[in-house]
Design a protein around this motif. Sequence first.
Motif, PDB file in Angstrom:
ATOM      1  N   ILE A  49      43.597  33.505  37.002  1.00  0.00           N
ATOM      2  CA  ILE A  49      43.947  34.798  36.627  1.00  0.00           C
ATOM      3  C   ILE A  49      43.464  35.207  35.272  1.00  0.00           C
ATOM      4  CG2 ILE A  49      45.784  36.527  35.846  1.00  0.00           C
ATOM      5  CD1 ILE A  49      46.099  35.980  38.605  1.00  0.00           C
ATOM      6  N   ALA A  50      43.319  34.587  34.199  1.00  0.00           N
ATOM      7  CA  ALA A  50      42.768  34.727  32.961  1.00  0.00           C
ATOM      8  C   ALA A  50      41.381  34.721  32.964  1.00  0.00           C
ATOM      9  CB  ALA A  50      43.334  33.946  31.918  1.00  0.00           C
ATOM     10  N   ASP A  51      40.554  33.929  33.745  1.00  0.00           N
ATOM     11  CA  ASP A  51      39.159  33.673  33.684  1.00  0.00           C
ATOM     12  C   ASP A  51      38.650  34.977  34.790  1.00  0.00           C
ATOM     13  OD1 ASP A  51      39.363  31.773  31.754  1.00  0.00           O
ATOM     14  OD2 ASP A  51      38.696  30.159  33.158  1.00  0.00           O
ATOM     15  N   ILE A  52      39.076  34.961  35.742  1.00  0.00           N
ATOM     16  CA  ILE A  52      38.523  35.879  36.720  1.00  0.00           C
ATOM     17  C   ILE A  52      39.062  37.298  36.943  1.00  0.00           C
ATOM     18  CG2 ILE A  52      37.806  35.952  39.150  1.00  0.00           C
ATOM     19  CD1 ILE A  52      36.396  33.523  37.509  1.00  0.00           C
ATOM     20  N   TYR A  53      40.346  37.253  36.942  1.00  0.00           N
ATOM     21  CA  TYR A  53      40.859  38.462  37.524  1.00  0.00           C
ATOM     22  C   TYR A  53      41.216  39.599  36.483  1.00  0.00           C
ATOM     23  CZ  TYR A  53      40.783  35.891  41.710  1.00  0.00           C
ATOM     24  OH  TYR A  53      40.341  35.443  42.808  1.00  0.00           O
ATOM     25  N   LEU A  54      41.470  38.868  35.339  1.00  0.00           N
ATOM     26  CA  LEU A  54      41.933  39.920  34.176  1.00  0.00           C
ATOM     27  C   LEU A  54      40.502  40.404  33.596  1.00  0.00           C
ATOM     28  CD1 LEU A  54      44.393  37.977  31.747  1.00  0.00           C
ATOM     29  CD2 LEU A  54      44.776  39.940  33.588  1.00  0.00           C
ATOM     30  N   PRO A  55      39.456  39.869  33.786  1.00  0.00           N
ATOM     31  CA  PRO A  55      38.165  40.533  33.350  1.00  0.00           C
ATOM     32  C   PRO A  55      37.971  41.638  34.364  1.00  0.00           C
ATOM     33  CG  PRO A  55      37.736  38.337  32.804  1.00  0.00           C
ATOM     34  CD  PRO A  55      39.224  38.344  33.404  1.00  0.00           C
ATOM     35  N   LEU A  56      38.129  41.103  35.621  1.00  0.00           N
ATOM     36  CA  LEU A  56      37.685  42.045  36.818  1.00  0.00           C
ATOM     37  C   LEU A  56      38.531  43.332  36.898  1.00  0.00           C
ATOM     38  CD1 LEU A  56      36.252  42.816  39.667  1.00  0.00           C
ATOM     39  CD2 LEU A  56      37.954  41.345  40.693  1.00  0.00           C
ATOM     40  N   THR A  57      39.859  43.153  36.563  1.00  0.00           N
ATOM     41  CA  THR A  57      40.699  44.211  36.329  1.00  0.00           C
ATOM     42  C   THR A  57      40.391  45.131  35.379  1.00  0.00           C
ATOM     43  OG1 THR A  57      42.557  42.811  37.166  1.00  0.00           O
ATOM     44  CG2 THR A  57      43.318  44.831  36.194  1.00  0.00           C
ATOM     45  N   ARG A  58      39.990  44.571  34.163  1.00  0.00           N
ATOM     46  CA  ARG A  58      39.699  45.539  33.223  1.00  0.00           C
ATOM     47  C   ARG A  58      38.296  46.336  33.591  1.00  0.00           C
ATOM     48  NH1 ARG A  58      35.707  44.257  28.939  1.00  0.00           N
ATOM     49  NH2 ARG A  58      35.777  45.686  27.070  1.00  0.00           N
ATOM     50  N   LEU A  59      37.378  45.528  34.218  1.00  0.00           N
ATOM     51  CA  LEU A  59      36.202  46.479  34.835  1.00  0.00           C
ATOM     52  C   LEU A  59      36.506  47.521  35.722  1.00  0.00           C
ATOM     53  CD1 LEU A  59      33.051  46.721  35.028  1.00  0.00           C
ATOM     54  CD2 LEU A  59      33.395  45.018  36.985  1.00  0.00           C
ATOM     55  N   ILE A  60      37.292  47.352  36.672  1.00  0.00           N
ATOM     56  CA  ILE A  60      37.671  48.250  37.553  1.00  0.00           C
ATOM     57  C   ILE A  60      38.578  49.579  36.778  1.00  0.00           C
ATOM     58  CG2 ILE A  60      39.497  48.659  39.541  1.00  0.00           C
ATOM     59  CD1 ILE A  60      38.448  45.905  40.662  1.00  0.00           C
ATOM     60  N   ASN A  61      39.399  48.934  36.001  1.00  0.00           N
ATOM     61  CA  ASN A  61      40.046  50.177  35.194  1.00  0.00           C
ATOM     62  C   ASN A  61      39.161  51.240  34.429  1.00  0.00           C
ATOM     63  OD1 ASN A  61      42.409  51.337  33.664  1.00  0.00           O
ATOM     64  ND2 ASN A  61      41.472  50.507  31.784  1.00  0.00           N
ATOM     65  N   LEU A  62      38.312  50.722  33.942  1.00  0.00           N
ATOM     66  CA  LEU A  62      37.071  51.354  33.090  1.00  0.00           C
ATOM     67  C   LEU A  62      36.324  52.250  34.279  1.00  0.00           C
ATOM     68  CD1 LEU A  62      35.451  48.904  30.963  1.00  0.00           C
ATOM     69  CD2 LEU A  62      36.809  50.717  30.208  1.00  0.00           C
ATOM     70  N   HIS A  63      36.130  51.810  35.459  1.00  0.00           N
ATOM     71  CA  HIS A  63      35.485  52.393  36.539  1.00  0.00           C
ATOM     72  C   HIS A  63      36.431  53.568  37.052  1.00  0.00           C
ATOM     73  CE1 HIS A  63      31.644  50.276  37.771  1.00  0.00           C
ATOM     74  NE2 HIS A  63      32.124  49.717  36.926  1.00  0.00           N
ATOM     75  N   ALA A  64      37.433  53.189  37.266  1.00  0.00           N
ATOM     76  CA  ALA A  64      38.702  54.342  37.724  1.00  0.00           C
ATOM     77  C   ALA A  64      38.916  55.221  36.849  1.00  0.00           C
ATOM     78  CB  ALA A  64      40.127  53.531  37.958  1.00  0.00           C
ATOM     79  N   VAL A  65      39.065  55.054  35.578  1.00  0.00           N
ATOM     80  CA  VAL A  65      39.396  56.114  34.402  1.00  0.00           C
ATOM     81  C   VAL A  65      37.861  56.987  34.414  1.00  0.00           C
ATOM     82  CG1 VAL A  65      39.480  56.662  31.941  1.00  0.00           C
ATOM     83  CG2 VAL A  65      41.154  54.709  33.273  1.00  0.00           C
ATOM     84  N   ALA A  66      36.810  56.453  34.442  1.00  0.00           N
ATOM     85  CA  ALA A  66      35.657  57.133  34.461  1.00  0.00           C
ATOM     86  C   ALA A  66      35.401  58.260  35.812  1.00  0.00           C
ATOM     87  CB  ALA A  66      34.665  56.351  34.221  1.00  0.00           C
ATOM     88  N   SER A  67      35.940  57.550  36.905  1.00  0.00           N
ATOM     89  CA  SER A  67      35.829  57.949  38.281  1.00  0.00           C
ATOM     90  C   SER A  67      36.843  59.536  38.391  1.00  0.00           C
ATOM     91  CB  SER A  67      36.306  57.345  39.340  1.00  0.00           C
ATOM     92  OG  SER A  67      36.196  57.990  40.554  1.00  0.00           O
TER      93      SER A  67
END
Length: 316
Positions: A49-67
């Motif tokens: 979760i810490a190594d893979i999915y938290l960075p991925l969630t952070r990336l998706i959140n940035l994309h979603a907010v920009a969208s």
Amino acid sequence: MGTIENLTPFMTFSREEWAKLRQSYPMEITPREIERLKGVNDVLNMQEIADIYLPLTRLINLHAVASQELYRSRYVFLHKQEKKVPYIIGIAGSVAVGKSTIARVLHTLLSRFDHHPNVDLVTTDGFLYANAELERRGIMNKKGFPESYDVHALLSFLEELKSGKSRVEAPVYSHITYDIVPDEKQVVSQPDIVIIEGINVLQPPKSPGNVYDDLVYVSDYFDFSIFVDADEANILNWYVERFKTLRQTAFRNPASYFKKYAALSDTEAFETAKSIWDNINRKNLHENILPTRHRADLILKKGKHHLVSEIKMRKI
């Protein structure tokens, strides 16, 4: 001078490089939740979760907010009243590769952001034709192949979501009865984010002749897409081991479509699972699933222990 073989639209990250991109994103998940989220024989732990999915969630959140900002700007440009349009994520990959676990993890983590607390998860299993219709068409042995889905219904569902319809319904599938559940619907109401999980969601439609102009892809409605990848030998091993586990669990349910497999010995279970893989799943993987891998925005490559070892992210 480079060759065309060396060209790639992706940036590649090792697990260690990717983990650093988490930055200060907090861990808001418990060991008990992890046990609930992971699928049969899948591997999921706090480190993953810490190594893979938290960075991925952070990336998706940035994309979603920009969208969301982009949608607002477009409505201003069009002089129209703003509608709530969800950010849609597609997750594709082979049977037994761990898509459902990843979808559930993202669903849980993304719903904890203030910007988009209403997150829904929809699997494309619900858009399979009912078994009776598959039998009528003579393609029961191709369940999971592109032709076994009611693509028009799936496209209509996505069209309603992206049109800002406040309430949208999806059919429900049972992995116990191996069929669509009659008169049962999943209601998606005013979502901020919708995750669409299914083996063929990045598959382009097969057109009659060479006419492509008016064809619509399921992935046309995605704002972000993920392909879960692994070496075939590993996927086969995971599939066989999952089959053996289900033989001791879900297959023992009297209502199970697969209850005939519950009494198989270890050897018989291996041979049965291997036969199903060779005759159905392997063919679907090579003909329909793997060719869509490089259409994704992000590729998660798993190693033999079911843990992500490499990440490829599409260049912008």
